[in-house]
Design an enzyme around this catalytic site. Structure first.
Site, short mmCIF file in Angstrom:
data_model
loop_
_atom_site.label_atom_id
_atom_site.label_comp_id
_atom_site.label_asym_id
_atom_site.label_seq_id
_atom_site.Cartn_x
_atom_site.Cartn_y
_atom_site.Cartn_z
N ARG A 1 -58.23 -13.33 -94.08
CA ARG A 1 -57.94 -14.69 -93.65
C ARG A 1 -58.38 -15.71 -94.70
O ARG A 1 -57.77 -16.75 -94.87
CB ARG A 1 -58.60 -15.00 -92.30
N ASN B 1 -66.23 1.85 -79.72
CA ASN B 1 -67.26 2.88 -79.50
C ASN B 1 -68.12 2.60 -78.27
O ASN B 1 -68.59 3.53 -77.62
CB ASN B 1 -68.11 3.14 -80.75
N CYS B 2 -68.26 1.32 -77.89
CA CYS B 2 -69.03 1.02 -76.67
C CYS B 2 -68.28 1.48 -75.42
O CYS B 2 -68.88 1.52 -74.34
CB CYS B 2 -69.29 -0.47 -76.57
N THR C 1 -77.35 -6.18 -100.48
CA THR C 1 -78.37 -5.16 -100.74
C THR C 1 -79.10 -5.52 -102.03
O THR C 1 -78.88 -6.59 -102.61
CB THR C 1 -77.71 -3.78 -100.92
N PRO D 1 -76.50 -6.95 -106.08
CA PRO D 1 -75.78 -8.14 -105.59
C PRO D 1 -74.28 -7.92 -105.38
O PRO D 1 -73.65 -8.71 -104.68
CB PRO D 1 -76.02 -9.19 -106.69
N TYR E 1 -72.85 -5.27 -100.46
CA TYR E 1 -73.30 -5.83 -99.19
C TYR E 1 -73.43 -4.70 -98.17
O TYR E 1 -72.82 -3.65 -98.32
CB TYR E 1 -72.30 -6.88 -98.69
N ALA E 2 -74.22 -4.93 -97.15
CA ALA E 2 -74.32 -3.93 -96.09
C ALA E 2 -74.52 -4.64 -94.76
O ALA E 2 -75.18 -5.69 -94.68
CB ALA E 2 -75.47 -2.96 -96.36
N GLY F 1 -74.54 -4.04 -90.14
CA GLY F 1 -74.44 -3.19 -88.95
C GLY F 1 -75.63 -2.27 -88.73
O GLY F 1 -76.75 -2.55 -89.16
N ASP F 2 -75.37 -1.17 -88.06
CA ASP F 2 -76.43 -0.28 -87.61
C ASP F 2 -77.21 0.36 -88.75
O ASP F 2 -78.30 0.89 -88.54
CB ASP F 2 -75.85 0.85 -86.73
#
Lengths: 565, 565
Positions: B22, B42-43, B292, B295, B298-299, B301-302
């Site tokens: 977008r 997944n939930c 992370t 530079p 990136y990371a 979530g779980d």
């Protein structure tokens, strides 16, 4: 020993009495109520008429006896306070049972008289089949009229909370119902286009909804006379018959019962006769401590003017929540504390059949009236994960300052999770959060309860796209006035257009747009819409990133459609 | 042209891909997923197993094809990223369909690998009837085992979200179920006494709940062998048979299917092999921009460690809401913006049969562990006006700083309005509100939706009484250790005592207390309780205002009772 006298024994007065006793065993506390009941559930009255609340007794939350036992409060029902003698710090009271008069002194006086129904000067209103609904005796009379008058058709005048609740009560009783509303919408706390969802629901339930229609005159046509089993005033006689209503558009209507619910007006007679300051809006003036212009006299609830949380101006908000908290606070301050009232947002909700309609803060009409610069977004999204059963669409509107991101107000309509979303907004607004901060809200999520990106997160994303210039939008009320330089683009799937679309729109489904973009002119502004605005935004970003001029219809076709309902 | 490569195609990865597109039509976006599905719900997996979600297809929110059509994202399922070559800014990928390997370059890499189920070193776990549940193939295997193994009895190990949801799924399928939990409570986000409500509900539904019980070993006893109709990995064979479980207390248990749901562990293999910084808690380190230690990488979530909103320390919160918002934010930052993550409160909710159990912020166990000074209150009150049908008790706990009033956390359990109350608290906490300010919250009220004094207002009143010294309280966990200098006073009505009361308590109903106060000794501390704490407070104020020493049991007998459940 402090002597506290309270006038009015419902929400604010009862809260004050209980709080005062908890703070002090010594205080003498007397509560006057001119009616036969104290601390009754006035918000529950329509639901007892409609049958949801089976037991009338459940509406009587406390009695004079229970108040005495638990809180050592001297409750005097059927005792009307006639005047306040401020110099002597006394009140003059009439015992309505024996018409005797007496005086009672006070150290502090709390006025919690509430607000009475507005009775407009309509010819013929004074008849035994016309009612308003404020208290238990009013409710009893309505029930009696229903039971004795073989009511087949009811007419409710006024599409506010009580009017809507009475409409639903009649409908539940199997009574054909007409709802007359002078304005072009019900539920004025929300804006016209949001009320459209309520109009659609009301009509779908078979109610004869007549907007922009006022009651002009009433003619009572009695048939027979009955002895009354009245529980309230002896002068009220139940009589069989019907009413012939004449409406502002010249139509006439025959009805068996008429409910007048066009609004309420603060009860200020005692206060104004005592020379207490009355505000411009007609409510008793109070400062932040709930004190009137006489420091020994406090006032709370529907009778007062209070500070609007958003604008800081005086406002009238006849709602139970503020009344209860003000009562508690007045007791604190009468007993030496310094609690300040933080203003009223006017957070409100109404059940309209299967829908809930709710709002907090200012609506668009009010912002326009006050000349405030604002922006607005619409979101329609599922109340919880759409793949889990029972999800319903939440239609949500948020108003905010496009410069600072300050929240002005929010409105929501739907069948599930409406109270929750407006509560979230009420807290965020009260905390002074911006729409930027709303993006980060971390709300409960599991499939039966919410979504990983909740309605509020989504609305915040849309608002921030707008603030940051990531989207240029168009609103539903501009769609009917497009120019030659604009082209309507419907990016839904062809199958969706069967249920309605905008005339003259070109249809390119969003998922085909990259391939078919060259079908669109670069010299016109592309006005994009989808069902709710989400795919429209995807299409908008594609077009703009490819050098097109475009706008996206916020809230999509759904907002446009229901605005006309 | 920016080239963005995303590893992991579910919550965080999918959100990032859509947002990146977008923002930019030009960016090249490739998303790798080693499994066969992207962007699945997944939930929702346990709810499909249990039958609430009928259609498996409803769990597949997007496909590679739909991602391509709508967002021009090159989605490569069944492609496993083997390593990150940071110097060259490439990744090495194995196509799992043909085992070929290739490299792909990136400008920015996003790691969204999630967290995998913890598999403890328990002998015998590697058998065809033992499953964990992380993705669609896992779900398919569980359903296949249920269908082919004539499952009469299921055992779930672990009373967290997935364990509880699987327990409910089995119960819905009419399968007798044992839930083993090593700790003394399920749902560790809430404290032990709040989990008691869940324990009572779980037992009431006929589940064999075994707390403080671990699984020690498993023995697989096959009966017959079947050809597999497996939809996932070919090596998984469905075999009829049963499992003999040995538990930590020496008991044994025969079961037909075993679900291991004792927790998840961040997937950090790729990150750590690439030399990216791993935090002390075992998650990938990220800064506020979701970057992370490299530079360009990136990371979200779980798999990551993020900032705890309350403590500011690093935390692991494997929840979908944060993952989604982090993904969106990582895309923003990869494309030149500067969005900062505001920390995670850990707001969570779980449906447990008819109950919801929810929390936000820190619980008491965590505050104790961190040595934070805190106070707590309990309130049990109706989800909406109690005179309107359908009201249910909301059991609510709030933790706060007794000096500053800062909100540390909140927990709620009940059958109605639980999500709403925790959402309100999550917003208030994020906004930095104090418990003083919570008194003024103006929440939606009409009888079907709330109360004029909502649960949250009431909890705030109780907290402020405590902060201001208007009440001296005692907590449920002190009741069993009263001394000779204390006297228990039950202020409920005699009829209420039949359903349980504290041993040795004197009973004087609150409404008789003023008359009978002289029955109480002035030289002892009176420990007052009622059902939920409200009448106890009225009695407390009476006694203290009359010169007695007293304490009121917060949350009343109900809190005490369920703490033992």
């Amino acid at each position: 020993m402090t002597k506290i006298v309270i006038i009015g024994g419902v929400a604010g007065g009862a809260s004050a009495a209980a709080r005062a006793r908890r703070l002090s065993e010594d205080a003498q506390i007397i509560m006057f109520e001119r009616g036969p009941f104290v601390s009754f559930a006035n918000c529950g009255l329509p639901y007892h008429i409609g049958g949801d609340i089976k037991e009338r007794g459940n509406l009587l939350l406390q009695t004079p006896e229970s108040f005495l036992a638990r809180f050592n409060v001297d409750v005097r029902v059927m005792n009307e306070v006639l005047r306040i003698n401020r110099e002597e710090k006394t009140i003059t009271v009439r015992n309505l049972l024996d018409q005797s008069e007496y005086t009672e002194s006070y150290d502090f006086l709390l006025l919690s008289p509430g607000a009475g129904p507005v009775v407009p000067p309509i010819p013929g209103l004074d008849n035994p089949l016309t009612h308003s609904l404020r208290n238990i005796p009013d409710m009893d009379k309505i029930i009696q009229t229903i039971n004795t008058n073989q009511v087949d058709h009811a007419t409710v005048v006024g599409g506010g909370f009580i009017g809507l609740e009475m409409m639903e009560a009649f409908h539940q009783l199997g009574i054909k119902t007409t709802l007359l509303e002078m304005a072009d919408q019900v539920m004025t706390p929300v804006d016209r286009e949001m009320a459209g969802f309520a109009h659609a629901e009301i009509k779908a339930k078979g109610i004869d909804l007549r907007l922009s229609t006022a009651l002009k005159s009433v003619e009572f046509k009695p048939t027979t006379s009955l002895a009354s089993m009245d529980s309230g005033q002896a002068e009220h006689q139940h009589v069989n018959g019907e009413l012939e209503l004449t409406l502002s558009n010249g139509d006439t209507l025959t009805t068996d019962i008429l409910i007048m619910a066009i609004g309420v007006r603060p009860e200020t007679k005692l206060a104004s006769e005592a020379g207490l300051q009355i505000g411009e809006l007609g409510g008793i003036y109070t400062n932040d401590y709930m004190q009137t212009s006489d420091p020994s006299i406090y006032a709370v609830g529907d009778a007062i003017e209070e500070k609007d949380f958003v604008t800081g101006k005086q406002t009238l908000v006849p709602l139970a929540g503020p009344a209860n908290r003000q009562g508690r606070m007045a007791a604190d301050n009468m007993l030496g504390r310094k609690e300040t009232y933080q203003g009223t947002q006017g957070t409100a909700i109404c059940k309209i059949f299967d829908l809930a309609v709710a709002s907090t803060g200012k609506n668009e009409k009010q912002l326009k009236r006050e000349g405030v610069e604002y922006e607005k977004v619409y979101v329609h999204t599922a109340s919880h994960a759409s793949y889990y059963p029972g999800a319903e669409v939440v239609s949500f509107k948020m108003l905010f300052d496009p410069k600072s991101g300050k929240i002005f107000g929010a409105q929501a309509v739907g069948k599930d999770g409406i109270d929750k979303r407006i509560d979230v907004m009420a807290v965020a607004q009260r905390a002074g959060m911006t729409v930027e901060q709303l993006q980060h809200l971390e709300l409960t999520y599991a499939p039966p309860f919410g979504s990983a990106k909740d309605v509020i997160n989504q609305a915040a994303f849309v608002a921030n796209n707008l603030i940051k210039g990531d989207s240029t939008v168009i609103h539903f009320d501009e769609i009917d006035n497009l120019t030659e330089d604009q082209l309507l683009l419907d990016v839904r799937n062809p199958g969706e257009l069967k249920n309605g679309h905008l005339p003259g729109a070109v249809n390119i489904p969003v998922d085909q747009l990259r391939q078919r973009m060259n079908e669109l002119p670069k010299d016109k502004e592309i006005v994009i819409y989808c069902q709710v605005g989400l795919r429209g935004n995807v299409a908008y970003r594609q077009l703009v990133n490819n050098g097109y001029k475009a706008r996206n219809l916020l809230g999509g076709y759904r907002t446009y459609l229901f605005a006309k309902a």
